[in-house]
Design an enzyme around this catalytic site. Structure first.
Site, PDB file in Angstrom:
ATOM      1  N   GLU A   3       0.799  -1.222   0.000  1.00  0.00           N
ATOM      2  CA  GLU A   3       0.000   0.000   0.000  1.00  0.00           C
ATOM      3  C   GLU A   3       0.832   1.272   0.000  1.00  0.00           C
ATOM      4  O   GLU A   3       0.316   2.368  -0.264  1.00  0.00           O
ATOM      5  CB  GLU A   3      -0.933  -0.010   1.221  1.00  0.00           C
ATOM      6  N   GLU A  32       7.055 -21.791   8.615  1.00  0.00           N
ATOM      7  CA  GLU A  32       7.460 -20.850   9.650  1.00  0.00           C
ATOM      8  C   GLU A  32       8.484 -21.461  10.610  1.00  0.00           C
ATOM      9  O   GLU A  32       9.165 -20.735  11.328  1.00  0.00           O
ATOM     10  CB  GLU A  32       6.253 -20.341  10.430  1.00  0.00           C
TER      11      GLU A  32
END
Length: 301
Positions: free
Chosen positions: A87, A118
């Site tokens: 963004e 992860e």
């Protein structure tokens, strides 16, 4: 003989006594209980602001020496990093290669759970292999101990890049230069860190990147001034921003923007300093693109 409860390493994974009866409530009661927990997030973020300020200053230093800001995370934390980085270019007209998001499992992990990755610090090291000493690495880990993030920090330390950890665990075990912790406590549903911890991380990330962009001169007052007009809507927004910043009328704004070759900051500086566009442009270049610095150089602080 009963055994004492074993404390989970991260408070985000502990049971929350305030929501122990959540499955017995009607729907509205359940929503109110979750909302009451969410209401605690802002205060936890406020407590992390001094550390976040240090992280912002590190990011500004990195970007001003042509470095990058790297986000590294897994699962919900990593996805929030991807969204924040994505963004920044459209919001502030900032180059898309300066905020780089690394999500464990890559693009596929944005829309599907790839939870095993992860636990792989080697993957974190590999994903951050291109980091340099001029960069900043921001790890995102609600638990404060994600191996993928640990591996990313190893790559950062190997080249001397500063590190920041954004977490919800005040007892985070990852070694970093700046620990930014919003202590959100146990989740409404034990271990569901996309809730309070995720909300806190989103707030911290957006606050972080917004403050960095303000420091980098991408705003004038609270106006976005690095918009690039790619369509009619954005051209209209640029004219509205120019009018808001300077108080000039529509015709004057159109003429100023045209004379500035569509550069909103040049037009603002020229109008407010009563200068020609070349002088405004030179003042902006000398002031690292910060409108207020350019105005000061033109004697209109």
């Amino acid at each position: 003989m009963s055994r004492p409860a074993v404390r989970v390493v991260s408070p985000t994974e502990e049971r929350n006594p305030a929501t122990a009866g959540i499955d017995r409530l009607d729907t509205l009661g359940m929503l109110r209980l979750i909302n009451a927990q969410d209401a605690l997030v802002a205060a936890s973020v406020a407590g992390a602001l001094p550390a976040l300020a240090r992280a912002v200053d590190l990011a500004v230093t990195a970007l001003r020496q042509n470095g990058r800001v790297h986000y590294a995370g897994a699962g919900s934390s990593g996805r929030l990093g991807v969204m924040d980085a994505a963004e920044i270019p459209p919001t502030y007209g900032y180059p898309p290669d300066r905020f780089v998001a690394h999500l464990a499992g890559g693009p596929a992990a944005m829309t599907a759970a790839v939870e095993e990755v992860e636990d792989d610090p080697a993957l974190g090291r590999a994903d951050l292999a291109g980091v340099t000493a001029s960069d900043l690495v921001v790890g995102l880990a609600a638990s404060g101990r994600t191996p993928y993030v640990s591996g990313a920090f190893e790559s950062a330390r190997a080249v001397g890049a500063p590190t920041v950890l954004i977490t919800a665990n005040p007892h985070a075990t990852l070694a970093v230069d700046v620990l930014v912790c919003a202590d959100t406590g146990p989740e409404a549903i034990a271990g569901s860190t996309r809730m309070k911890a995720g909300t806190a991380q989103k707030m911290l990330l957006h606050t972080f990147s917004t403050a960095v962009m303000v420091r980098m001169g991408r705003t004038f007052s609270n106006l976005m001034v690095d918009v690039r007009a790619k369509n009619a809507k954005l051209r209209g927004r640029m004219l509205a921003t120019l009018a808001e910043a300077t108080g000039a009328g529509d015709r004057e704004c159109r003429e100023a923007l045209s004379a500035a070759d569509g550069d909103l900051k040049v037009a603002i500086t020229a109008l407010l300093a009563d200068a020609d566009p070349p002088a405004a442009r030179r003042a902006l270049e000398a002031g690292d693109g910060v409108v207020r610095d350019a105005l000061a150089r033109l004697g209109r602080a």
